[in-house]
Design a protein around this motif. Structure first.
Motif, mmCIF file in Angstrom:
data_model
loop_
_atom_site.group_PDB
_atom_site.id
_atom_site.type_symbol
_atom_site.label_atom_id
_atom_site.label_comp_id
_atom_site.label_asym_id
_atom_site.label_seq_id
_atom_site.Cartn_x
_atom_site.Cartn_y
_atom_site.Cartn_z
ATOM 1 N N ALA A 85 13.661 54.711 108.241
ATOM 2 C CA ALA A 85 14.652 54.385 109.108
ATOM 3 C C ALA A 85 13.758 54.756 110.432
ATOM 4 N N TRP A 86 13.222 55.830 110.763
ATOM 5 C CA TRP A 86 12.478 56.200 111.851
ATOM 6 C C TRP A 86 11.110 55.404 111.743
ATOM 7 N N GLN A 87 10.598 55.306 110.913
ATOM 8 C CA GLN A 87 9.297 54.359 110.864
ATOM 9 C C GLN A 87 9.570 52.942 111.343
ATOM 10 N N ALA A 88 10.822 52.413 111.040
ATOM 11 C CA ALA A 88 11.129 51.058 111.209
ATOM 12 C C ALA A 88 11.375 50.979 112.943
ATOM 13 N N VAL A 89 11.724 51.864 113.598
ATOM 14 C CA VAL A 89 11.862 51.595 114.907
ATOM 15 C C VAL A 89 10.745 51.679 115.876
ATOM 16 N N GLN A 90 10.678 50.596 116.762
ATOM 17 C CA GLN A 90 9.598 50.561 117.680
ATOM 18 C C GLN A 90 9.778 51.374 118.851
ATOM 19 N N ASP A 91 8.503 52.037 119.418
ATOM 20 C CA ASP A 91 8.704 52.808 120.798
ATOM 21 C C ASP A 91 9.457 52.027 121.994
ATOM 22 N N ASP A 92 9.105 50.740 122.069
ATOM 23 C CA ASP A 92 9.593 49.943 123.224
ATOM 24 C C ASP A 92 11.365 50.095 122.797
ATOM 25 N N ARG A 115 22.438 54.332 117.507
ATOM 26 C CA ARG A 115 22.182 52.405 117.820
ATOM 27 C C ARG A 115 20.656 52.229 117.303
ATOM 28 N N LEU A 116 19.859 53.141 117.393
ATOM 29 C CA LEU A 116 18.541 52.836 117.038
ATOM 30 C C LEU A 116 18.079 52.833 115.397
ATOM 31 N N PHE A 117 18.982 53.894 114.842
ATOM 32 C CA PHE A 117 18.654 53.980 113.449
ATOM 33 C C PHE A 117 19.807 53.509 112.392
ATOM 34 N N GLY A 118 21.123 53.045 113.123
ATOM 35 C CA GLY A 118 21.945 52.795 112.187
ATOM 36 C C GLY A 118 21.924 51.613 111.248
ATOM 37 N N GLU A 119 21.383 50.654 112.069
ATOM 38 C CA GLU A 119 21.149 49.319 111.230
ATOM 39 C C GLU A 119 20.267 49.508 109.885
ATOM 40 N N GLN A 120 19.054 50.376 110.253
ATOM 41 C CA GLN A 120 18.108 50.716 109.192
ATOM 42 C C GLN A 120 18.816 51.552 107.892
ATOM 43 N N LEU A 121 19.746 52.547 108.462
ATOM 44 C CA LEU A 121 20.246 53.440 107.547
ATOM 45 C C LEU A 121 21.447 52.493 106.593
ATOM 46 N N PHE A 122 22.135 51.639 107.131
ATOM 47 C CA PHE A 122 23.135 51.225 106.655
ATOM 48 C C PHE A 122 23.456 49.559 106.601
ATOM 49 N N PRO A 123 22.179 48.840 106.173
ATOM 50 C CA PRO A 123 22.129 47.495 106.308
ATOM 51 C C PRO A 123 23.455 46.991 105.768
ATOM 52 N N GLY A 129 32.367 48.796 111.146
ATOM 53 C CA GLY A 129 31.924 50.167 110.873
ATOM 54 C C GLY A 129 30.876 50.922 111.715
ATOM 55 N N HIS A 130 30.121 50.208 112.245
ATOM 56 C CA HIS A 130 29.259 50.730 113.154
ATOM 57 C C HIS A 130 29.981 51.319 114.340
#
Length: 372
Positions: A85-92, A115-123, A129-130
């Motif tokens: 999850a954290w690797q998928a998020v860009q610094d921008d 918001r940053l990691f929720g989509e990656q954790l729970f596709p 639900g979010h």
């Protein structure tokens, strides 16, 4: 300032205990505060007998024992998913989230992490639900600062809705994370409880570590009054070292608990079943035999850590029951701190000046404001 250890005024009391350096002390019937390094490691190494651990993330899951053989596949799966999850998020995206922040910290930061990691954790988790997860996380923010029965009721209701949303998602999702959880936990309701606990623990802890680091970077000290505007300062230390030093000085997991399950002895004290041990990393991290100027924020000390520091630096516990999200919290927080330069045109207005020694060591509440 409040504390789950029922100290009337915890910060002066803890600092007084740091000065007399007793490795273990009683502070109530059947309660002991432990700050000796070897005693803490001894207690943390046990997860059942003579000392039982309970993990906050899985605390609502029946018969869950951290560090047990059956828990390791789950911890491994959670660790992999958090890393992904954290690797998928860009610094921008992190900079955009920080720039948009107008609400008080650390609560706003916790929502930002979700918001940053929720989509990656729970596709595939529906928008409702979010929203349920965001509501539950917001309901948790500040609970240690209030005794309001109404607020606690609303928090329980929000958490129940989040559990229900995750239950539906886990029951219908065949991805790696729910499958790994189901293989160990079985029922989808236990999977939902575990996932909800993970989100709350990781997002709240990460937001508090980030807030502590940025506040300390800007010169916050105990006694800084409400109304103070903390301004940006240059720091020669790396983001990683600033995070490590913030965790040393103000460890979010400021005390780790163990329950005595059989008669035993620790540090010359006879213990009986039912006694509670509170393993105080706040005091452990301020051992003057290891740390020079232990009460000062000195990130550059991590360029050359002092000899013997590893036994006296345990921000996430030790052994098989150590926090599964520690790598995630450290690495994500370092990225957030590295991106925090986007806030150089803003001050942080101190709203509630006191840290709270609750289930987590929460920083003062601050709000981003434009600098005149």
């Amino acid at each position: 300032m409040r504390t789950s250890a029922t100290l009337a005024d915890p910060l002066p009391t803890l600092d007084g205990w740091a000065a007399d350096r007793m490795p273990i002390r009683p502070f109530g019937p059947g309660r002991y505060l432990v700050c000796g390094a070897e005693l803490i490691r001894t207690a943390l190494a046990s997860t059942t007998r003579p000392f039982e651990a309970r993990a906050a993330t899985f605390g609502a899951v029946a018969d869950w024992v951290p560090g047990a053989d059956h828990s390791r596949p789950v911890n491994a799966a959670l660790g992999r998913e958090l890393d992904r999850a954290w690797q998928a998020v860009q610094d921008d995206a992190i900079r955009t989230e920080l720039t948009a922040s107008r609400e008080p910290w650390p609560g706003a930061l916790a929502g930002g992490y979700l918001r940053l990691f929720g989509e990656q954790l729970f596709p595939g988790l529906p928008a409702a639900g979010h929203q349920a997860l965001r509501d539950a996380l917001a309901a948790s923010d500040g609970l240690d600062r209030t005794g309001s029965a109404l607020r606690r009721f609303r928090g329980r209701l929000a958490h129940s809705r989040a559990d229900a949303a995750l239950h539906r998602w886990a029951a219908g999702n065949g991805g790696a994370l729910p499958e790994a959880l189901r293989a160990t936990l079985g029922a989808s309701d236990d999977v939902a409880l575990a996932l909800h606990g993970l989100v709350g623990a990781v997002c709240r802890a990460a937001s508090m570590v980030a807030a502590w680091t940025v506040l300390l970077d800007r010169g916050w000290r105990p006694g800084t009054p409400a109304g103070t505007v903390l301004r940006p300062r240059e720091s020669p230390a790396s983001a990683e070292h600033r995070v490590r030093e913030a965790l040393r000085l103000w460890p979010v997991a400021w005390q780790l608990a163990r329950t005595v399950t059989e008669a035993t002895e620790l540090g010359g004290v006879d213990l009986v079943p039912g006694d509670r041990l509170y393993l105080c990393t706040y005091l452990l991290h301020r051992d003057p035999d290891v740390w020079s100027e232990p009460g000062e924020y000195r990130p550059l000390r991590w360029d050359r850590p002092p000899e013997g520091y590893k036994s006296r630096y345990l921000p996430y516990g030790f052994g098989s029951a150590a926090c599964v999200g520690s790598r995630f919290v450290n690495q994500v927080t370092a990225r957030v701190v590295a991106c925090s330069g986007v806030l150089d045109d803003r001050g942080l207005l101190v709203v509630d000046p006191e840290p709270v020694f609750g289930s987590l060591l929460a920083p003062p509440v601050v709000r981003p404001v434009p600098l005149g």
